[in-house]
Design an enzyme around this catalytic site. Sequence first.
Site, PDB file in Angstrom:
ATOM      1  N   GLU A 264      27.800  -2.988  14.021  1.00  0.00           N
ATOM      2  CA  GLU A 264      27.828  -3.493  12.631  1.00  0.00           C
ATOM      3  C   GLU A 264      28.181  -4.966  12.740  1.00  0.00           C
ATOM      4  O   GLU A 264      29.305  -5.304  13.098  1.00  0.00           O
ATOM      5  CB  GLU A 264      28.898  -2.761  11.817  1.00  0.00           C
ATOM      6  CG  GLU A 264      28.653  -1.283  11.634  1.00  0.00           C
ATOM      7  CD  GLU A 264      27.569  -0.976  10.637  1.00  0.00           C
ATOM      8  OE1 GLU A 264      27.110  -1.879   9.911  1.00  0.00           O
ATOM      9  OE2 GLU A 264      27.144   0.185  10.598  1.00  0.00           O
TER      10      GLU A 264
ATOM     11  N   LYS B   9      40.285   0.193  19.850  1.00  0.00           N
ATOM     12  CA  LYS B   9      40.830  -1.140  20.175  1.00  0.00           C
ATOM     13  C   LYS B   9      40.659  -1.974  18.914  1.00  0.00           C
ATOM     14  O   LYS B   9      39.578  -2.480  18.625  1.00  0.00           O
ATOM     15  CB  LYS B   9      40.052  -1.754  21.342  1.00  0.00           C
ATOM     16  CG  LYS B   9      40.837  -2.772  22.174  1.00  0.00           C
ATOM     17  CD  LYS B   9      41.357  -3.961  21.408  1.00  0.00           C
ATOM     18  CE  LYS B   9      40.299  -4.987  21.106  1.00  0.00           C
ATOM     19  NZ  LYS B   9      40.841  -6.082  20.226  1.00  0.00           N
TER      20      LYS B   9
ATOM     21  N   CYS C 197      31.418  -8.964   5.493  1.00  0.00           N
ATOM     22  CA  CYS C 197      30.139  -9.115   6.191  1.00  0.00           C
ATOM     23  C   CYS C 197      28.960  -8.944   5.237  1.00  0.00           C
ATOM     24  O   CYS C 197      27.896  -9.498   5.453  1.00  0.00           O
ATOM     25  CB  CYS C 197      30.063  -8.109   7.317  1.00  0.00           C
ATOM     26  SG  CYS C 197      30.545  -6.479   6.781  1.00  0.00           S
TER      27      CYS C 197
ATOM     28  N   GLU D  89      26.325 -17.416   9.061  1.00  0.00           N
ATOM     29  CA  GLU D  89      27.414 -16.731   8.381  1.00  0.00           C
ATOM     30  C   GLU D  89      28.663 -17.602   8.437  1.00  0.00           C
ATOM     31  O   GLU D  89      29.118 -17.965   9.512  1.00  0.00           O
ATOM     32  CB  GLU D  89      27.681 -15.387   9.051  1.00  0.00           C
ATOM     33  CG  GLU D  89      28.780 -14.631   8.367  1.00  0.00           C
ATOM     34  CD  GLU D  89      28.956 -13.245   8.929  1.00  0.00           C
ATOM     35  OE1 GLU D  89      29.242 -13.134  10.125  1.00  0.00           O
ATOM     36  OE2 GLU D  89      28.809 -12.274   8.165  1.00  0.00           O
TER      37      GLU D  89
END
Length: 472
Positions: free
Chosen positions: A245, A170, A279, A379
């Site tokens: 992750e 997906k 990331c 972040e």
Amino acid sequence: MTVHDGMYIGGRWRPAAGPDTIEVVNPADEQVIGSVPAGTAEDVDAAVRAARAAFPGWAATPPAERAALLGALRDELAARRDEIATTVTAELGATLAFAQAVHADLPIAVTGSYARLAAEHSFEEKIGNSTVLHEPVGVVAAITPWNYPLHQITAKIVPALAAGCTVVLKPAEDTPLVARLFAEAVDAAGLPAGVFNLVTGLGPVAGQALAEHPEVDLVSFTGSTAVGRRIGAIAGGAVKRVALELGGKSANVILPDGDLARAVTTGLANVFRNSGQSCNAWTRMLVDADRYDEAVALAAQAAAAYVPGDPHDPDVRLGPVVNAAQRDRVRGYIERGLAEGARLVAGGPETPDGLERGYYVRPTVFADVTEDMAIAQEEIFGPVVAIMKYTDEDDAVRIANGTVYGLAGAVWSADEQAAVAFARRLHAGQVDINGGRFNLLAPFGGYKQSGVGRELGVHGMTEYLQTKSLQL
Ligand code: NAD
């Protein structure tokens, strides 16, 4: 604009169960460039059943045969290299040069690495009177983000297939077109029907149905920590394997004897690539008090080379961010940094000159950032760097380790052994010493809230294996 109406399930393209669609928008000019079906729980169920049906045959296929098919997949991806790059530029906004060199070439290389690893790997070992079998886990659900759309797909699908698992993917809503290209490559490579299946759709609908499906044995997710936490809870509740992750807030630590000019320019390039949407970006730059002002001046100067613009223009090094929400989020963080008292030395929250259309953000550098600020802890996922000051090495370790994340980092020193000793003290899954090159065979993944599990290389493949001990 291209309207796609199929899902790749059981080795063929078939119509979606429901009528809903997802529009794909080019972030450089806000034009709709295509649409894909928004899958439902019914599509997910069909895909998982196809993967389940294909599992026994694929698991029993000798690893060398699986490896040969992955080699064919690598070749099919390589044959589509230009189409992959232009598709990623169109749906993500990455500059074309970066899309070719990274978004296309990296997944091709990763796929090639697993064609080799699957052929070489020993799926059996002897321990005393035991023979230990390394067997595939079963049906894998792969849920991927938009920031490295094809790399994230191959980093999950290919090791899972190499291990003998079957998969349902997906992909992210913003970047489904390159996922369709991947499915076309799988089809052309001749992988058996049902071994790989693709369901496009919304996260809370198709993604959630996939993570919750009782016939899924392992969920591998890359994306935000908020969604990762939910997926972890779903998998934990069902006692399924899970790999996560997640985000990062990595530190670029420049020790007092490190090459300052190189560390600053490489550090900025590291954050600004892919419009700041990595990331593992080194978004916090840590500099000692003596060289702090010099580092800030170097960073402001280096940032000037990143003028945002059309990602197709070969002179442009910074394209747009992926969508309007991401642009607003990044600008919101820049405003927050100003409100918290950080000193703006490049960029800012305003629309870049002449770029009213498209989701552009000014490459931004903040100095005088302190640990308590949101821009030092959270972040941002955009082209924003925070320069922080440390007093001594212990202080640098403390600041570097002082977030909930632990994905990556960098250390610079004229003394490589000192840099390695410092890196040992960092709570992070990957640390680059003096600009050490990316290694696609080295394990990639996070400490702390950056995740669970590892991707790439042999470590990435063993995630998809479980052991059985036979005592003889
Ligand atoms: P996201 O978490 O919103 O989406 C990621 C994927 O999860 C998408 O496919 C989405 O459709 C799906 N999803 C969303 N809600 C879901 C739900 N309730 N159930 C199941 N699936 C669901 O993240 P994003 O906006 O796509 O990506 C940005 C974030 O991902 C950043 O925080 C970034 O750091 C992180 N990220 C981490 C890594 C890594 O390797 N550690 C890599 C890339 C991105």
